[in-house]
Design an enzyme around this catalytic site. Structure first.
Site, PDB file in Angstrom:
ATOM      1  N   ARG A 199     -31.543  50.479 -11.838  1.00 60.28           N
ATOM      2  CA  ARG A 199     -32.140  49.257 -12.056  1.00 60.28           C
ATOM      3  C   ARG A 199     -30.884  48.273 -11.857  1.00 60.28           C
ATOM      4  NH1 ARG A 199     -35.174  46.536 -16.839  1.00 60.28           N
ATOM      5  NH2 ARG A 199     -36.682  45.298 -15.660  1.00 60.28           N
ATOM      6  N   HIS A 252     -31.109  44.733 -10.036  1.00 58.22           N
ATOM      7  CA  HIS A 252     -30.844  43.516 -10.633  1.00 58.22           C
ATOM      8  C   HIS A 252     -29.528  42.631 -10.247  1.00 58.22           C
ATOM      9  CE1 HIS A 252     -34.430  43.392 -13.824  1.00 58.22           C
ATOM     10  NE2 HIS A 252     -34.836  44.077 -12.537  1.00 58.22           N
ATOM     11  N   ASP A 253     -28.720  43.272  -9.897  1.00 53.51           N
ATOM     12  CA  ASP A 253     -27.349  42.630  -9.615  1.00 53.51           C
ATOM     13  C   ASP A 253     -27.650  41.937  -8.159  1.00 53.51           C
ATOM     14  OD1 ASP A 253     -24.811  41.737  -9.442  1.00 53.51           O
ATOM     15  OD2 ASP A 253     -23.937  43.735  -8.662  1.00 53.51           O
ATOM     16  N   VAL A 310     -29.919  39.208  -7.310  1.00 51.49           N
ATOM     17  CA  VAL A 310     -29.359  37.380  -7.885  1.00 51.49           C
ATOM     18  C   VAL A 310     -27.796  37.313  -7.607  1.00 51.49           C
ATOM     19  CG1 VAL A 310     -29.244  36.130 -10.153  1.00 51.49           C
ATOM     20  CG2 VAL A 310     -30.979  38.200  -9.897  1.00 51.49           C
ATOM     21  N   GLY A 333     -26.490  38.272  -4.839  1.00 53.33           N
ATOM     22  CA  GLY A 333     -25.818  39.145  -4.025  1.00 53.33           C
ATOM     23  C   GLY A 333     -25.213  40.310  -5.031  1.00 53.33           C
ATOM     24  N   ASP A 360     -22.806  41.068  -6.811  1.00 54.07           N
ATOM     25  CA  ASP A 360     -21.293  40.636  -7.134  1.00 54.07           C
ATOM     26  C   ASP A 360     -21.191  40.955  -8.593  1.00 54.07           C
ATOM     27  OD1 ASP A 360     -23.273  39.284  -8.500  1.00 54.07           O
ATOM     28  OD2 ASP A 360     -22.581  37.170  -7.490  1.00 54.07           O
ATOM     29  N   SER A 404     -22.800  40.127 -11.069  1.00 47.97           N
ATOM     30  CA  SER A 404     -23.196  38.821 -11.904  1.00 47.97           C
ATOM     31  C   SER A 404     -24.188  39.293 -13.144  1.00 47.97           C
ATOM     32  CB  SER A 404     -23.789  37.762 -11.181  1.00 47.97           C
ATOM     33  OG  SER A 404     -24.954  38.390 -10.531  1.00 47.97           O
ATOM     34  N   ASN A 424     -34.485  40.604 -17.757  1.00 49.57           N
ATOM     35  CA  ASN A 424     -33.435  41.321 -18.173  1.00 49.57           C
ATOM     36  C   ASN A 424     -33.452  41.533 -19.659  1.00 49.57           C
ATOM     37  OD1 ASN A 424     -32.520  41.698 -15.434  1.00 49.57           O
ATOM     38  ND2 ASN A 424     -30.917  40.088 -15.594  1.00 49.57           N
ATOM     39  N   HIS A 476     -39.563  53.426  -8.809  1.00 46.92           N
ATOM     40  CA  HIS A 476     -40.032  53.568 -10.018  1.00 46.92           C
ATOM     41  C   HIS A 476     -40.697  55.059 -10.108  1.00 46.92           C
ATOM     42  CE1 HIS A 476     -40.938  48.910 -10.604  1.00 46.92           C
ATOM     43  NE2 HIS A 476     -40.039  49.402 -10.853  1.00 46.92           N
ATOM     44  N   THR A 527     -43.662  63.446 -12.724  1.00 51.30           N
ATOM     45  CA  THR A 527     -42.125  63.610 -13.016  1.00 51.30           C
ATOM     46  C   THR A 527     -41.195  62.553 -13.391  1.00 51.30           C
ATOM     47  OG1 THR A 527     -42.100  63.210 -10.699  1.00 51.30           O
ATOM     48  CG2 THR A 527     -42.231  65.824 -11.076  1.00 51.30           C
ATOM     49  N   LYS A 570     -37.462  62.248 -12.053  1.00 44.80           N
ATOM     50  CA  LYS A 570     -37.299  62.843 -10.631  1.00 44.80           C
ATOM     51  C   LYS A 570     -37.468  61.895  -9.646  1.00 44.80           C
ATOM     52  CE  LYS A 570     -37.477  67.489  -8.552  1.00 44.80           C
ATOM     53  NZ  LYS A 570     -36.290  67.606  -8.166  1.00 44.80           N
ATOM     54  N   ASP A 613     -38.636  61.406  -6.583  1.00 46.28           N
ATOM     55  CA  ASP A 613     -39.382  62.074  -5.602  1.00 46.28           C
ATOM     56  C   ASP A 613     -40.614  61.293  -5.250  1.00 46.28           C
ATOM     57  OD1 ASP A 613     -41.178  62.295  -7.646  1.00 46.28           O
ATOM     58  OD2 ASP A 613     -41.125  64.398  -8.224  1.00 46.28           O
TER      59      ASP A 613
HETATM   60  C1  HEM Z   1     -41.254  45.850  -6.686  1.00 44.53           C
HETATM   61  C2  HEM Z   1     -41.033  44.899  -7.523  1.00 44.53           C
HETATM   62  C3  HEM Z   1     -40.561  45.363  -8.958  1.00 44.53           C
HETATM   63  C4  HEM Z   1     -41.043  44.892 -10.199  1.00 44.53           C
HETATM   64  C5  HEM Z   1     -42.186  44.021 -10.451  1.00 44.53           C
HETATM   65  C6  HEM Z   1     -40.360  45.635 -11.129  1.00 44.53           C
HETATM   66  C7  HEM Z   1     -40.474  45.615 -12.399  1.00 44.53           C
HETATM   67  C8  HEM Z   1     -40.045  46.393 -13.347  1.00 44.53           C
HETATM   68  C9  HEM Z   1     -40.455  46.420 -14.742  1.00 44.53           C
HETATM   69  C10 HEM Z   1     -41.294  45.437 -15.578  1.00 44.53           C
HETATM   70  C11 HEM Z   1     -39.863  47.564 -15.460  1.00 44.53           C
HETATM   71  C12 HEM Z   1     -39.892  47.792 -16.879  1.00 44.53           C
HETATM   72  C13 HEM Z   1     -38.777  46.962 -17.628  1.00 44.53           C
HETATM   73  C14 HEM Z   1     -39.121  47.161 -19.211  1.00 44.53           C
HETATM   74  O1  HEM Z   1     -40.160  47.905 -19.460  1.00 44.53           O
HETATM   75  O2  HEM Z   1     -38.056  46.552 -20.086  1.00 44.53           O
HETATM   76  C15 HEM Z   1     -38.981  48.394 -14.478  1.00 44.53           C
HETATM   77  C16 HEM Z   1     -38.134  49.062 -14.610  1.00 44.53           C
HETATM   78  C17 HEM Z   1     -37.548  49.768 -13.616  1.00 44.53           C
HETATM   79  N1  HEM Z   1     -37.092  49.437 -12.238  1.00 44.53           N
HETATM   80 FE1  HEM Z   1     -38.445  48.134 -11.373  1.00 44.53          FE
HETATM   81  N2  HEM Z   1     -39.405  46.437 -10.515  1.00 44.53           N
HETATM   82  C18 HEM Z   1     -39.541  46.243  -9.034  1.00 44.53           C
HETATM   83  C19 HEM Z   1     -38.661  46.817  -8.169  1.00 44.53           C
HETATM   84  C20 HEM Z   1     -37.669  47.766  -8.291  1.00 44.53           C
HETATM   85  C21 HEM Z   1     -36.818  48.272  -7.499  1.00 44.53           C
HETATM   86  C22 HEM Z   1     -36.547  47.707  -5.940  1.00 44.53           C
HETATM   87  C23 HEM Z   1     -35.828  49.201  -8.034  1.00 44.53           C
HETATM   88  C24 HEM Z   1     -34.807  50.388  -7.607  1.00 44.53           C
HETATM   89  C25 HEM Z   1     -34.761  50.578  -6.364  1.00 44.53           C
HETATM   90  C26 HEM Z   1     -36.350  49.526  -9.378  1.00 44.53           C
HETATM   91  C27 HEM Z   1     -35.917  50.180 -10.225  1.00 44.53           C
HETATM   92  C28 HEM Z   1     -36.620  50.391 -11.772  1.00 44.53           C
HETATM   93  C29 HEM Z   1     -36.038  51.629 -12.675  1.00 44.53           C
HETATM   94  C30 HEM Z   1     -35.391  52.599 -12.388  1.00 44.53           C
HETATM   95  C31 HEM Z   1     -36.717  51.161 -13.867  1.00 44.53           C
HETATM   96  C32 HEM Z   1     -36.519  51.973 -15.026  1.00 44.53           C
HETATM   97  C33 HEM Z   1     -35.465  51.540 -15.751  1.00 44.53           C
HETATM   98  C34 HEM Z   1     -35.092  52.365 -17.239  1.00 44.53           C
HETATM   99  O3  HEM Z   1     -36.064  53.254 -17.386  1.00 44.53           O
HETATM  100  O4  HEM Z   1     -34.026  51.933 -17.654  1.00 44.53           O
HETATM  101  N3  HEM Z   1     -37.592  48.480  -9.480  1.00 44.53           N
HETATM  102  N4  HEM Z   1     -39.042  47.386 -13.117  1.00 44.53           N
END
Ligand code: HEM
Ligand SMILES: *[C@@H]1O[C@H](CO)[C@@H](O)[C@H](O)[C@H]1NC(C)=O
Ligand SMILES: *[C@@H]1O[C@H](CO)[C@@H](O)[C@H](O)[C@H]1NC(C)=O
Ligand SMILES: *[C@@H]1O[C@H](CO)[C@@H](O)[C@H](O)[C@H]1NC(C)=O
Ligand SMILES: *[C@@H]1O[C@H](CO)[C@@H](O)[C@H](O)[C@H]1NC(C)=O
Ligand SMILES: *[C@@H]1O[C@H](CO)[C@@H](O)[C@H](O)[C@H]1NC(C)=O
Ligand SMILES: *[C@@H]1O[C@H](CO)[C@@H](O)[C@H](O)[C@H]1NC(C)=O
Ligand SMILES: *[C@@H]1O[C@H](CO)[C@@H](O)[C@H](O)[C@H]1NC(C)=O
Ligand SMILES: *[C@@H]1O[C@H](CO)[C@@H](O)[C@H](O)[C@H]1NC(C)=O
Ligand SMILES: *[C@@H]1O[C@H](CO)[C@@H](O)[C@H](O)[C@H]1NC(C)=O
Length: 337
Positions: free
Chosen positions: A73, A77-78, A81, A83, A85, A87, A105, A204, A252, A255, A257
């Protein structure tokens, strides 16, 4: 503006370029910049760099599986925003405003200590050589692999920004309340296709999300499995418990998957935005059909995920003499005296 199909053609061309390590194509400046990255960038200047990152990620994930999700993540998030980099890594100081306190963030991003640890090892090994942006890109790749996902070659040579943007962090990252059109728009802004939106959402498949981000869904959405909603309501009361966690993918949780997509078929997506990919018919069912397809074909999902991650990792990098190689990932280098 390129069309959907020419963008995917570009993705192919790019990989070819990286393989041949030299190519002259009728490219825009953005395309040329990405070809300044290559997978052998540190081979001479810091030969052990990739091993150091791999080992540190492996240890961090072994200690706590969730760290793999957190590192993935951080890279996302890098890159969304300004690119890729680094940031996102800059701390707020008296005279600098970074991105760490943006709405998506704040109290949410984690993994900074793992990056610091890798950076200090690399500074000892080859001072001032490996950028924080490259560390993020490689750590995300290694995290995904550690958690059972695919592997891809990461082009290297990104440089670190001296700026950050709180405003862009608030505006450019997608929100869990988004409907399908909003998601498509947010990803289109970064030149991703609708298909790639569905693919990258597979991130996710790992990690945790807090109650505050899925409360409305489990109490109010209609496209949700009732048994699933009731179970999540135990962890996420109607009032209070805003920071209680639940796994995105309860099948899972750590994982990488395709069970994320299988969940969506059963209306067991935990955040509104993810479930939109399956529920919403507003793209002639493009996203719905893609979800169904990935739920049946793990191999295709993993292959596409690797391609889309590679594309994400080369969003407008700083290259050449732009930016700097930070000594400390949290701070812009002090002006040289
Ligand atoms: C499609 C739009 C997306 C939305 C609306 C979104 C939103 C979120 C939100 C709300 C959380 C939880 C934050 C928290 O509870 O503090 C989260 C966690 C996460 N997001 Fe996304 N996300 C998106 C796309 C992505 C993408 C593209 C990736 C990676 C390829 C990603 C990877 C993750 C991961 C791995 C977590 C869990 C982080 C952890 O457990 O520390 N997300 N996201
Ligand atoms: C990789 O890119 C760097 C910077 O553009 C360049 O110096 C180096 O020669 C490239 N490596 C290869 C193998 O092309
Ligand atoms: C291991 O993970 C725990 C959280 O599960 C964390 O508190 C601790 O700092 C981690 N230790 C190392 C060495 O990373
Ligand atoms: C910001 O303040 C720190 C001391 O708190 C100083 O070292 C640094 O040079 C300042 N940076 C800028 C850009 O003024
Ligand atoms: C589908 O998405 C559109 C636009 O994003 C939104 O207005 C609509 O409410 C969504 N439909 C459902 C059933 O969620
Ligand atoms: C998207 O593509 C356009 C046209 O090639 C380019 O100017 C722009 O920088 C790209 N944006 C991102 C975020 O990559
Ligand atoms: C659910 O919707 C009702 C009526 O619109 C609203 O009063 C309530 O606050 C919503 N609950 C949640 C948890 O969002
Ligand atoms: C969630 O939060 C509530 C209220 O703060 C608390 O009573 C409850 O024990 C928490 N549930 C879990 C599973 O952590
Ligand atoms: C989407 O289309 C299907 C039929 O193909 C229909 O059963 C379903 O109700 C539609 N969903 C929404 C939210 O409109
Ligand atoms: C391309 O790289 C040059 C320097 O290497 C930089 O000045 C320029 O802003 C970059 N362009 C894009 C679109 O990233």
């Amino acid at each position: 503006m390129a069309t959907t199909s020419s963008l995917s053609v570009f993705g192919f061309k790019l990989k070819l370029c990286l393989a041949l390590l030299a190519c002259v194509i009728g490219a825009t400046s953005a395309e040329l910049n990405t070809t300044q990255l290559n997978t052998t960038f540190y081979d001479k200047t810091c030969p052990g760099a990739l091993d150091v990152i791999k080992k540190a990620v492996k240890e961090a994930v072994k200690n706590e599986s969730r760290m793999g999700a957190s590192l993935l993540r951080l890279h996302f998030h890098d890159c969304f925003v300004q690119g890729c980099d680094a940031s996102v890594l800059l701390d707020d100081t008296d005279n600098f405003t970074g991105e760490k306190n943006s709405f998506p963030n704040a109290n949410s991003l984690r993994g900074f200590e793992v990056i610091d640890n890798i950076k200090s090892k690399l500074e000892k090994m080859c001072k001032g050589t490996v950028s924080c942006a490259d560390i993020l890109a490689v750590a995300a790749r290694d995290s995904v692999f550690e958690l059972g996902g695919p592997k891809w070659e990461v082009p290297l040579g990104r440089r670190d920004s001296t700026t950050a943007s709180l405003a862009e962090s608030n505006s450019d990252l997608p929100a869990p309340t988004f409907d399908l059109d909003d998601l498509i728009r947010a990803f289109h802004e970064k030149n991703f296709t609708v298909k790639e939106l569905v693919t990258l959402s597979g991130g996710h498949s790992i990690g945790l999300v807090r109650c505050r981000f899925f409360r409305t869904r489990i109490y109010n959405d209609s496209d949700i499995n009732q048994k699933f909603a009731k179970e999540r309501q135990v962890e996420c009361p109607f009032e209070g418990g805003d920071n209680n966690f639940s796994a995105f993918d309860s099948a899972t949780p750590f994982k990488l998957d395709n069970s994320f997509y299988k969940n969506l078929l059963q209306q067991k997506g935990l955040v509104h935005s993810d479930q939109q990919l399956f529920t919403n018919n507003s793209t002639d069912k493009t996203t719905k059909n893609q979800v169904i397809s990935y739920s049946r074909d793990m191999g295709q999902f993993k292959k596409d995920f690797a391609d889309a991650m590679l594309k994400m990792s080369i969003i407008t990098p700083l290259t050449g003499s732009a930016g700097q190689i930070r000594q400390n990932c949290r701070l812009v280098n002090p002006p040289s005296t």
